[in-house]
Design a protein around this motif. Sequence first.
Motif, PDB file in Angstrom:
ATOM      1  N   ALA A   1      -6.441  19.457  53.657  1.00 46.07           N
ATOM      2  CA  ALA A   1      -6.162  19.856  52.274  1.00 46.07           C
ATOM      3  C   ALA A   1      -7.310  20.692  51.712  1.00 46.07           C
ATOM      4  O   ALA A   1      -7.091  21.713  51.046  1.00 46.07           O
ATOM      5  N   LYS A   2      -8.544  20.293  52.003  1.00 44.20           N
ATOM      6  CA  LYS A   2      -9.707  21.060  51.538  1.00 44.20           C
ATOM      7  C   LYS A   2      -9.715  22.453  52.154  1.00 44.20           C
ATOM      8  O   LYS A   2     -10.044  23.438  51.482  1.00 44.20           O
ATOM      9  N   TYR A   3      -9.372  22.537  53.420  1.00 41.03           N
ATOM     10  CA  TYR A   3      -9.342  23.838  54.096  1.00 41.03           C
ATOM     11  C   TYR A   3      -8.349  24.772  53.411  1.00 41.03           C
ATOM     12  O   TYR A   3      -8.672  25.933  53.104  1.00 41.03           O
ATOM     13  N   HIS A   4      -7.150  24.282  53.146  1.00 42.15           N
ATOM     14  CA  HIS A   4      -6.127  25.131  52.534  1.00 42.15           C
ATOM     15  C   HIS A   4      -6.503  25.504  51.104  1.00 42.15           C
ATOM     16  O   HIS A   4      -6.238  26.630  50.662  1.00 42.15           O
ATOM     17  N   LEU A   5      -7.135  24.585  50.375  1.00 42.54           N
ATOM     18  CA  LEU A   5      -7.587  24.921  49.026  1.00 42.54           C
ATOM     19  C   LEU A   5      -8.637  26.018  49.076  1.00 42.54           C
ATOM     20  O   LEU A   5      -8.660  26.917  48.232  1.00 42.54           O
ATOM     21  N   GLY A   6      -9.506  25.951  50.087  1.00 40.25           N
ATOM     22  CA  GLY A   6     -10.517  26.991  50.254  1.00 40.25           C
ATOM     23  C   GLY A   6      -9.915  28.343  50.561  1.00 40.25           C
ATOM     24  O   GLY A   6     -10.506  29.382  50.260  1.00 40.25           O
ATOM     25  N   GLU A   7      -8.733  28.339  51.167  1.00 41.08           N
ATOM     26  CA  GLU A   7      -8.019  29.577  51.462  1.00 41.08           C
ATOM     27  C   GLU A   7      -7.116  30.003  50.310  1.00 41.08           C
ATOM     28  O   GLU A   7      -6.399  30.994  50.410  1.00 41.08           O
ATOM     29  N   GLY A   8      -7.135  29.222  49.229  1.00 35.58           N
ATOM     30  CA  GLY A   8      -6.290  29.535  48.077  1.00 35.58           C
ATOM     31  C   GLY A   8      -4.825  29.201  48.300  1.00 35.58           C
ATOM     32  O   GLY A   8      -3.941  29.783  47.659  1.00 35.58           O
ATOM     33  N   ILE A   9      -4.566  28.239  49.188  1.00 30.82           N
ATOM     34  CA  ILE A   9      -3.192  27.865  49.524  1.00 30.82           C
ATOM     35  C   ILE A   9      -2.998  26.388  49.224  1.00 30.82           C
ATOM     36  O   ILE A   9      -3.835  25.552  49.596  1.00 30.82           O
ATOM     37  N   ARG A  10      -1.898  26.072  48.576  1.00 30.94           N
ATOM     38  CA  ARG A  10      -1.583  24.674  48.333  1.00 30.94           C
ATOM     39  C   ARG A  10      -0.863  24.101  49.553  1.00 30.94           C
ATOM     40  O   ARG A  10       0.109  24.674  50.040  1.00 30.94           O
ATOM     41  N   LEU A  11      -1.374  22.983  50.045  1.00 33.98           N
ATOM     42  CA  LEU A  11      -0.776  22.348  51.215  1.00 33.98           C
ATOM     43  C   LEU A  11       0.569  21.743  50.849  1.00 33.98           C
ATOM     44  O   LEU A  11       0.662  20.926  49.939  1.00 33.98           O
ATOM     45  N   GLU A  12       1.607  22.158  51.540  1.00 26.49           N
ATOM     46  CA  GLU A  12       2.941  21.626  51.308  1.00 26.49           C
ATOM     47  C   GLU A  12       3.529  21.132  52.623  1.00 26.49           C
ATOM     48  O   GLU A  12       3.361  21.760  53.658  1.00 26.49           O
ATOM     49  N   GLY A  13       4.234  20.023  52.563  1.00 29.48           N
ATOM     50  CA  GLY A  13       4.855  19.476  53.762  1.00 29.48           C
ATOM     51  C   GLY A  13       3.875  18.680  54.590  1.00 29.48           C
ATOM     52  O   GLY A  13       2.681  18.591  54.293  1.00 29.48           O
ATOM     53  N   PRO A  14       4.358  18.079  55.676  1.00 30.11           N
ATOM     54  CA  PRO A  14       3.496  17.229  56.512  1.00 30.11           C
ATOM     55  C   PRO A  14       2.480  18.044  57.302  1.00 30.11           C
ATOM     56  O   PRO A  14       2.700  19.215  57.613  1.00 30.11           O
ATOM     57  N   VAL A  15       1.360  17.429  57.606  1.00 31.14           N
ATOM     58  CA  VAL A  15       0.351  18.032  58.467  1.00 31.14           C
ATOM     59  C   VAL A  15       0.747  17.778  59.919  1.00 31.14           C
ATOM     60  O   VAL A  15       1.050  16.656  60.304  1.00 31.14           O
ATOM     61  N   SER A  16       0.770  18.825  60.716  1.00 33.68           N
ATOM     62  CA  SER A  16       1.041  18.665  62.147  1.00 33.68           C
ATOM     63  C   SER A  16      -0.214  18.167  62.845  1.00 33.68           C
ATOM     64  O   SER A  16      -1.331  18.581  62.509  1.00 33.68           O
ATOM     65  N   TYR A  17      -0.025  17.284  63.816  1.00 33.08           N
ATOM     66  CA  TYR A  17      -1.184  16.789  64.551  1.00 33.08           C
ATOM     67  C   TYR A  17      -0.755  16.243  65.908  1.00 33.08           C
ATOM     68  O   TYR A  17       0.421  15.958  66.154  1.00 33.08           O
ATOM     69  N   ASN A  18      -1.746  16.108  66.777  1.00 32.09           N
ATOM     70  CA  ASN A  18      -1.566  15.468  68.076  1.00 32.09           C
ATOM     71  C   ASN A  18      -2.399  14.201  68.106  1.00 32.09           C
ATOM     72  O   ASN A  18      -3.556  14.202  67.655  1.00 32.09           O
ATOM     73  N   LEU A  19      -1.807  13.140  68.639  1.00 31.99           N
ATOM     74  CA  LEU A  19      -2.497  11.864  68.754  1.00 31.99           C
ATOM     75  C   LEU A  19      -2.539  11.445  70.211  1.00 31.99           C
ATOM     76  O   LEU A  19      -1.519  11.479  70.909  1.00 31.99           O
TER      77      LEU A  19
END
Length: 316
Positions: A226-244
């Motif tokens: 979320a911090k990364y996207h805010l730094g890019e001026g983008i609001r995070l929407e939807g689920p975060v993709s990840y690998n576990l």
Amino acid sequence: MALDDQIQKTHEAALKKGELIFTDTTVETFSEDGVEYELRLVPQLEKKPVQASNEESSDKSAKPTNPFLPYNPDLCVTELEKHVVLLNKFCVVPGHLLVVTKEFERQSLPINPSDFAALWKTMTSVHKQKTLGFYNSGPMSGASQPHKHMQILPLEKLEVPPMDQFFVNTKLVPGKTSQLPGLPFLHYGVLFDQEKIKELKEPEAVGEYLVDLYSDLLDSVFENVAKYHLGEGIRLEGPVSYNLLVTSTWMLIVPRKEEKFGQISVNSLGFSGMLLFRSQEDLDLVKRIGYMRLLSSLTYPLPNAEPVKSEPLPAL
């Protein structure tokens, strides 16, 4: 019947009936910074059908298919309370298992205690080989089906996946969310408290323990993405993709920004240190650009990390 024997029996019967497609592969190792990665060439992957993991298909007229509802009984190894354990229909390693929820749940949902209990029970019931558990969640994770399913891969001749090297000789405190020295992209890992797991004994209790660790990893991932996207001026929407990734001793989570580099699709196995390739050209490309550079191109940068000075990746 022991699970190992049931897996072998089901594999042989499904293969004979044509319900399982097993493909021999060519495997080579690639050494980088002291770690031996496994590169596996599987050109037949081009023939594997893929169901988009997005919750809504772009083609509204197309009726989505779900190979897990109903599941193919010829691929069923065993049933658990809320899950069914199936053989992977398109396998390159014998005994590749899918731990699938009996009722439909979205692949973008977090793993819950019963999921972890089913995963742990199945992994610890395989005795002939070491295993790796993994979960691809979200559209950028390499997930091929929208129905929640975890996977278990026998490691064949390996005792541990190559990524285990990054946990070795670290001073991680068991149970504490940490980052691993040497991994240049955003990730979080945790060592299991082996004494606590021994005390818990039952898979259901271990599932509760593992889901607590996993939740801490997820919280750290969500906060930093979320911090990364805010730094890019983008609001995070939807689920975060990840690998576990889950072994008998640790868990690792890697959030994903991209699903592919060119034609190279990467799921959790890539972050375990084992990559599948559809062509020799793609395999050779990774050997030229480097394994970690490939993974870094698909992930988020570490917070406050110094930018890596290197030649730009080739345009594809």
